[in-house]
Design a protein around this motif. Structure first.
Motif, short mmCIF file in Angstrom:
data_model
loop_
_atom_site.label_atom_id
_atom_site.label_comp_id
_atom_site.label_asym_id
_atom_site.label_seq_id
_atom_site.Cartn_x
_atom_site.Cartn_y
_atom_site.Cartn_z
N TYR A 89 -33.10 57.49 16.76
CA TYR A 89 -31.64 57.54 16.89
C TYR A 89 -31.33 58.70 17.84
O TYR A 89 -31.97 59.76 17.75
N HIS A 142 -19.10 53.53 9.00
CA HIS A 142 -20.18 53.85 9.95
C HIS A 142 -21.53 53.65 9.25
O HIS A 142 -21.66 54.00 8.06
N TYR A 165 -15.07 62.39 17.50
CA TYR A 165 -14.94 63.34 16.39
C TYR A 165 -14.40 64.71 16.83
O TYR A 165 -14.44 65.67 16.07
N PHE A 202 -27.09 67.74 20.79
CA PHE A 202 -27.96 66.63 21.22
C PHE A 202 -27.27 65.76 22.26
O PHE A 202 -27.92 65.16 23.12
N MET A 203 -25.95 65.69 22.23
CA MET A 203 -25.21 64.86 23.20
C MET A 203 -25.21 65.52 24.57
O MET A 203 -25.42 64.86 25.59
N ASN A 236 -29.31 60.90 17.80
CA ASN A 236 -28.99 62.16 17.11
C ASN A 236 -30.29 62.90 16.77
O ASN A 236 -30.67 63.06 15.60
N ASP A 275 -18.12 56.70 22.06
CA ASP A 275 -19.20 56.89 21.08
C ASP A 275 -20.44 57.36 21.83
O ASP A 275 -20.43 57.51 23.06
N SER A 276 -21.53 57.57 21.10
CA SER A 276 -22.72 58.16 21.73
C SER A 276 -23.25 57.28 22.86
O SER A 276 -23.69 57.81 23.89
N SER A 328 -20.62 51.29 14.91
CA SER A 328 -20.48 52.61 15.55
C SER A 328 -19.00 52.96 15.63
O SER A 328 -18.13 52.10 15.40
N GLU A 382 -24.09 55.35 9.19
CA GLU A 382 -24.73 56.57 8.68
C GLU A 382 -24.38 56.79 7.20
O GLU A 382 -24.89 57.72 6.58
N SER A 431 -26.03 54.05 17.30
CA SER A 431 -25.57 53.10 16.28
C SER A 431 -24.95 51.87 16.95
O SER A 431 -24.84 50.82 16.34
N HIS A 469 -21.52 61.93 6.68
CA HIS A 469 -21.47 60.55 6.15
C HIS A 469 -22.14 60.43 4.78
O HIS A 469 -21.78 59.56 3.99
N MET A 476 -19.14 69.34 15.08
CA MET A 476 -18.24 68.82 16.12
C MET A 476 -17.00 69.69 16.26
O MET A 476 -16.51 69.94 17.36
P1 13P Z 1 -21.50 57.04 17.24
O1 13P Z 1 -20.50 57.74 18.07
O2 13P Z 1 -22.60 56.51 18.08
O3 13P Z 1 -20.88 55.99 16.39
O4 13P Z 1 -22.18 58.11 16.27
C1 13P Z 1 -21.49 58.83 15.34
C2 13P Z 1 -22.02 60.19 15.14
O5 13P Z 1 -22.20 60.64 14.06
C3 13P Z 1 -22.27 60.98 16.29
O6 13P Z 1 -22.81 62.14 15.91
#
Ligand code: 13P
Ligand code: SF4
Length: 307
Positions: A111, A197, A25, A62-63, A113, A39-40, A213, A199, A128, A174, A267
């Motif tokens: 999750y 997704h 993103y 959070f990442m 996040n 992805d995460s 995901s 979410e 996800s 989302h 993001m």
């Molecule tokens: P993923 O990258 O795990 O699909 O998650 C999407 C998201 O919203 C990350 O904040």
């Protein structure tokens, strides 16, 4: 002064022995100069495995916190410390603790996040990309508390047939996609497959040909025989989809009829300029109290073992 950000960031990367990790993103130009885009789940794995001295995380708090939890000895930088997440913000650790205390027999699956504080109070973390696999490994007789995304939780309940106690959080990006906008796009592009997704709201997901995901959506689009897709997630992922499949057509779903707000405002706080600045000044830096980090590490390790 005009700065050649690509050249300067590459120079700083060598000087710092840094690795740049970016989520799908992020702006396209950041994705293009990152060492790894994912992805995460993939980003957590990369953060766990890196030999670099410095991790520059182009994503949200959070990442970057997750990278620090896995790498206490490394300098972890985030270009903009205001890059939060509505899911993480909607689940304060103290409120989560109170719910945990009310249901002490529940396995708490959170999750990724969420804040380090919520991670520390959880039994297992999931993303996800691995949530279904993780839920399926929890013994049938164990009740589950799932936080903080109620849409992902509801999607998992449907997939696994497992009822869970759901925290009522949502992703502000989302949650904005409307069923009406997706149906209208589908009418305009009847050949396109809808990929979404988890979410997203159930009303949107019921129109999806594939749910997964960000990485799973990318893999699905690359491997599918279809040539046209309606993509219902943050539109940053379209950059990698177009790179992987230049001959295919991707339509970014609009959030609703008259708005194209399918960009995550958190993001997108990261920019090339801020990336350059943070590598120059070695800040802002992620710091986590050591006791909290150790508590948050356990459910993260459980996730990595189970996925
Ligand atoms: P993923 O990258 O795990 O699909 O998650 C999407 C998201 O919203 C990350 O904040
Ligand atoms: Fe959080 Fe949603 Fe942005 Fe992902 S897209 S960082 S879940 S607000």
């Amino acid at each position: 002064m005009i700065v050649d950000y690509v050249a300067e960031i590459s120079r700083l990367k060598r000087e710092l022995n840094a690795v740049i990790l970016a989520h799908y993103y992020q702006d396209s130009e950041i994705q293009d100069l990152a060492d790894f885009v994912g992805d995460s789940l993939e980003l957590s794995r990369q953060a766990a495995a890196t030999q670099a001295d410095v991790i520059v995380f182009c994503g949200v708090v959070f990442m970057a916190e997750t990278a620090k939890i896995l790498n206490p000895g490394k300098l972890v930088l985030l270009p903009d410390m205001n890059a939060g997440c509505s899911l993480a913000d909607g689940c304060p650790a103290e409120q989560f603790r109170a719910v945990r205390e009310r249901y002490p027999d529940h396995v708490a699956v959170s999750y990724i996040n969420c804040s380090a504080g919520v991670k520390a109070l959880s039994d297992i973390i999931c993303t996800s990309g691995n949530a279904e696999k993780i839920i399926r490994q929890i013994p049938e007789d164990k009740p589950i508390l799932f936080a903080p995304d109620r849409h992902l939780g509801a999607f998992l309940e449907k997939k696994t047939g497992r009822k869970m106690r759901l925290w009522q959080g949502t992703c502000s990006v989302h949650d904005m996609f409307s069923e009406r906008a997706v149906v209208q796009l589908k009418v305009r592009h009847p050949e396109a497959l809808v990929i979404a997704h988890p979410e997203c709201d159930e009303a949107v997901l019921r129109h999806a040909d594939f749910v997964g995901s960000t990485k799973a959506l990318l893999n699905f689009a690359s491997g599918s025989e279809a040539r046209e897709f309606i993509v219902v997630t943050e539109s940053g992922i379209l950059h990698q989809m177009q790179k992987a499949c230049p001959e295919k057509v991707f339509h970014a779903a609009p959030a609703n009829d008259n708005c194209a707000c399918n960009l995550c405002p958190h993001m997108r706080l990261n920019t090339m300029e801020k990336l350059y600045e943070c590598m120059t000044t070695r800040g802002p830096e992620i710091r986590i109290d050591e006791e909290l980090r150790q508590a948050a590490l356990k459910p993260m390790q459980r996730m990595l073992e189970m996925s």
